[in-house]
Design a protein around this motif. Sequence first.
Motif, mmCIF file in Angstrom:
data_model
loop_
_atom_site.group_PDB
_atom_site.id
_atom_site.type_symbol
_atom_site.label_atom_id
_atom_site.label_comp_id
_atom_site.label_asym_id
_atom_site.label_seq_id
_atom_site.Cartn_x
_atom_site.Cartn_y
_atom_site.Cartn_z
ATOM 1 N N GLU A 10 6.760 21.557 -0.567
ATOM 2 C CA GLU A 10 6.102 22.230 -1.672
ATOM 3 C C GLU A 10 6.980 22.189 -2.921
ATOM 4 O O GLU A 10 8.175 22.359 -2.857
ATOM 5 N N ASN A 11 6.302 21.933 -4.071
ATOM 6 C CA ASN A 11 6.913 22.024 -5.398
ATOM 7 C C ASN A 11 8.030 21.017 -5.641
ATOM 8 O O ASN A 11 8.754 21.136 -6.617
ATOM 9 N N ILE A 12 8.216 20.060 -4.766
ATOM 10 C CA ILE A 12 9.278 19.081 -4.995
ATOM 11 C C ILE A 12 8.685 17.684 -5.071
ATOM 12 O O ILE A 12 8.707 17.049 -6.108
ATOM 13 N N ILE A 13 8.172 17.180 -3.975
ATOM 14 C CA ILE A 13 7.620 15.831 -3.945
ATOM 15 C C ILE A 13 6.648 15.737 -2.771
ATOM 16 O O ILE A 13 6.766 16.481 -1.793
ATOM 17 N N CYS A 14 5.692 14.834 -2.900
ATOM 18 C CA CYS A 14 4.722 14.634 -1.817
ATOM 19 C C CYS A 14 5.370 13.770 -0.745
ATOM 20 O O CYS A 14 5.241 12.538 -0.751
ATOM 21 N N TRP A 15 6.029 14.405 0.159
ATOM 22 C CA TRP A 15 6.706 13.716 1.250
ATOM 23 C C TRP A 15 6.898 14.719 2.374
ATOM 24 O O TRP A 15 6.671 15.914 2.216
ATOM 25 N N PHE A 43 -0.588 8.996 4.022
ATOM 26 C CA PHE A 43 -0.685 7.535 3.875
ATOM 27 C C PHE A 43 0.674 6.900 3.620
ATOM 28 O O PHE A 43 0.942 5.786 4.084
ATOM 29 N N ILE A 44 1.547 7.587 2.873
ATOM 30 C CA ILE A 44 2.915 7.070 2.688
ATOM 31 C C ILE A 44 3.620 6.980 4.031
ATOM 32 O O ILE A 44 4.251 5.974 4.362
ATOM 33 N N HIS A 45 3.509 8.048 4.816
ATOM 34 C CA HIS A 45 4.122 8.094 6.144
ATOM 35 C C HIS A 45 3.568 6.977 7.029
ATOM 36 O O HIS A 45 4.319 6.221 7.665
ATOM 37 N N PHE A 46 2.250 6.840 7.039
ATOM 38 C CA PHE A 46 1.605 5.851 7.909
ATOM 39 C C PHE A 46 2.017 4.424 7.548
ATOM 40 O O PHE A 46 2.405 3.630 8.410
ATOM 41 N N ILE A 69 0.837 -1.213 0.000
ATOM 42 C CA ILE A 69 0.000 0.000 0.000
ATOM 43 C C ILE A 69 0.867 1.258 0.000
ATOM 44 O O ILE A 69 0.549 2.248 -0.667
ATOM 45 N N ALA A 70 2.004 1.221 0.736
ATOM 46 C CA ALA A 70 2.920 2.365 0.732
ATOM 47 C C ALA A 70 3.448 2.620 -0.677
ATOM 48 O O ALA A 70 3.563 3.774 -1.114
ATOM 49 N N ASN A 71 3.784 1.554 -1.419
ATOM 50 C CA ASN A 71 4.261 1.707 -2.794
ATOM 51 C C ASN A 71 3.186 2.281 -3.706
ATOM 52 O O ASN A 71 3.470 3.111 -4.585
ATOM 53 N N ILE A 72 1.941 1.851 -3.507
ATOM 54 C CA ILE A 72 0.832 2.400 -4.312
ATOM 55 C C ILE A 72 0.686 3.895 -4.066
ATOM 56 O O ILE A 72 0.571 4.694 -5.008
ATOM 57 N N TRP A 73 0.721 4.284 -2.788
ATOM 58 C CA TRP A 73 0.616 5.711 -2.468
ATOM 59 C C TRP A 73 1.852 6.490 -2.926
ATOM 60 O O TRP A 73 1.749 7.679 -3.273
ATOM 61 N N PHE A 74 3.005 5.807 -2.942
ATOM 62 C CA PHE A 74 4.217 6.451 -3.458
ATOM 63 C C PHE A 74 4.038 6.841 -4.916
ATOM 64 O O PHE A 74 4.400 7.954 -5.333
ATOM 65 N N ILE A 75 3.476 5.924 -5.725
ATOM 66 C CA ILE A 75 3.240 6.219 -7.144
ATOM 67 C C ILE A 75 2.210 7.338 -7.294
ATOM 68 O O ILE A 75 2.372 8.245 -8.118
ATOM 69 N N ILE A 76 1.151 7.285 -6.474
ATOM 70 C CA ILE A 76 0.145 8.354 -6.516
ATOM 71 C C ILE A 76 0.781 9.698 -6.154
ATOM 72 O O ILE A 76 0.554 10.716 -6.824
ATOM 73 N N GLY A 77 1.594 9.705 -5.095
ATOM 74 C CA GLY A 77 2.258 10.942 -4.679
ATOM 75 C C GLY A 77 3.203 11.475 -5.739
ATOM 76 O O GLY A 77 3.279 12.690 -5.967
ATOM 77 N N ALA A 78 3.930 10.588 -6.421
ATOM 78 C CA ALA A 78 4.847 11.017 -7.477
ATOM 79 C C ALA A 78 4.069 11.635 -8.643
ATOM 80 O O ALA A 78 4.502 12.645 -9.221
#
Length: 477
Positions: free
Chosen positions: A365-370, A297-300, A269-278
Motif C-alpha cells: 500500500e502507498n508505495i508501489i504496485c508489487w 499480471f506483473i507477478h505472473f 507484457i511484464a514490462n507493459i504491466w510494470f509501466i501501468i503499475g507505476a
Amino acid sequence: SPPNIKAINVLITAGVLTINGTKQTWNFLNNNDTRSILNNTDPESVSSSFLDSLETITSHLVNATFDITTDFIQLNRTTFTDTFNAEFNSSVTIEIPESNGDNKTITMIVFNSLDNVLPARNEANSSLNSINGRVVLVQSSGQIKNISFTFDILNDTLGNPECVFWNFSLFDGLGGWDGKGCELVLNINETETVTCNCSHLTSFSILMSPNSPKKLYLDIITYIGVGISMGSLVICLIIEGLIWRKVRKNETSYLRHVAIVNIAVSLLIANIWFIIGAAISDAEVKNPPACTAATFFIHFFYLALFFWMLASAMLLLYRTTNVFAGGLSKASMLAIGFFLGYGAPLIIATVTIAATAPDNGYIRENIICWLNWDKSKALLAFVIPALSIVVINLIILVVVLYKIIRRRVGTTAAQAEEKHVLVVIAKSLAVLTPFFGITWGLGAGILADPTNEGIHIAFAFFNSLQVQIHFLPICIL
C-alpha cells in the motif's frame, strides 16, 4: 492535594498499561480490530476506548494549574493569554502563536509509550506505518485554531512523515490516525525533528514508514531502460518471425525458438504491466483494485519468464542425455513446455493472491504496485521460484557442458547440426541465467537494506537494460 493524588494514581495506572511489556497484548487486541474492519463486523476497539477515557478524565480536571510527571506520562495544565510555547518530556515542543488576547487554560498529556497501545492504522489502513513520535493529548478552555507541534523522531531509519490526530470515528468507530486539519511544516534530518501545524485540538502524533529512496535519476534510468527494452523485444520478435520457417527444419532448434519467443513475450507484457503499475502507484488518487490487478499480471509474467528459461534448460538436458532416437514427440515436449511456462506461474500467482488478498496483504500500500513484504511476505512467491530456477539451471548447465565435452563429434551432418544447436542453447542459458539471477538477487538486497541507494541504482540498471545487453543478441544467434 487530594485531587492531585487521584490524578497521579490514574496516571501511574494508565502508564503501567502502556509499558513495552504490554505491546504484544495490545497488538493482539488491535489485530482483532483489523479483522473487524475486513469482515465488516461490529467494531469495538479497546485501545481507542483507552485513549477516549483519558481524554474524558482530562476534560473533568479541577480548574487549577499544575504539572505532574510520572514514569510514563506527563500531565500539565497551565494558563496563558497571548502566546504559548513550552517543551515537554524533552521530546515535544508545543507552540500556540496567538489566542486573540483571551485568557485560556490549556491541558496537555504527553505519553512516553502510547505507541505500544494505539495501532498505526490510517485512512488507507496501511501496514507499513509506525507511530514515530510521542503521542500528545491537548485540550483547552477556549477555541484554538492554530497549534504547532515539534516532535523528536523516535526511529531515524523511517521516513515519509505524516502529521496526524486520532479520529475516533474512523472505520465505523474503531478509530484511526487522520491527517485532516494537520500539515507537515518541517522535516529536519540534522535535528531529527518533525514540525506539524494543526487547526484543532485532540490527540496528535506523527506516522512514518520505511524510507525507500525516491530519486529522479532512478526513475529516469528505469523508464528509459524499460522503454528501450520493450523496443528491443519487439525487434527480437520480428527477427523470430523472419527466420521462423528456417528453424522449423530442426526439432531441437524449433523448440529452442519457441522458448525464446515466449520468454520475449512474457518479458514484454511484464514490462507493459510494470509501466501501468507505476502509473497507478504514482497517481494522487489510489486505486487498490487496479493496483491488485497490475501486481497479479506483473507477478505472473515475470514468473513465466523464469519458467520458460527452466523449460529451455530441461529441453537442453533432455536432448543432451537422450542419445537414442525416439523418446518424446515434438507435440509432447511443446505441451510440457507450455504447462511449465504458463501453467506453473498461473498456479503460483493465483494461490498467492487468494491467500493474501483477503487479509489486505497482497500489495504494498502507498508505495508501489508489487507484492507485499512487510505484512504477508507475499514477495517470497516470486523470489523463491525465481532464484530456485536460477540454481537449477546452473546445475543443468554444468551437467550438459560435461556431457557435450565428453561426447564425440557426430559423423553425420544432422548430428553435427544437433550438437551446434545444443551448444547455442547452452550459451544462451549461460548468459541469461546468471544475469537474471544477479538482477533479482539485487532485488532481494533491496529488501535487506531498503535505504541503500547503490543497490537501488544497480537493480534499476540491470532490470531495465537486461534485454538489449543480453537477450537481443541471443535472439540473433
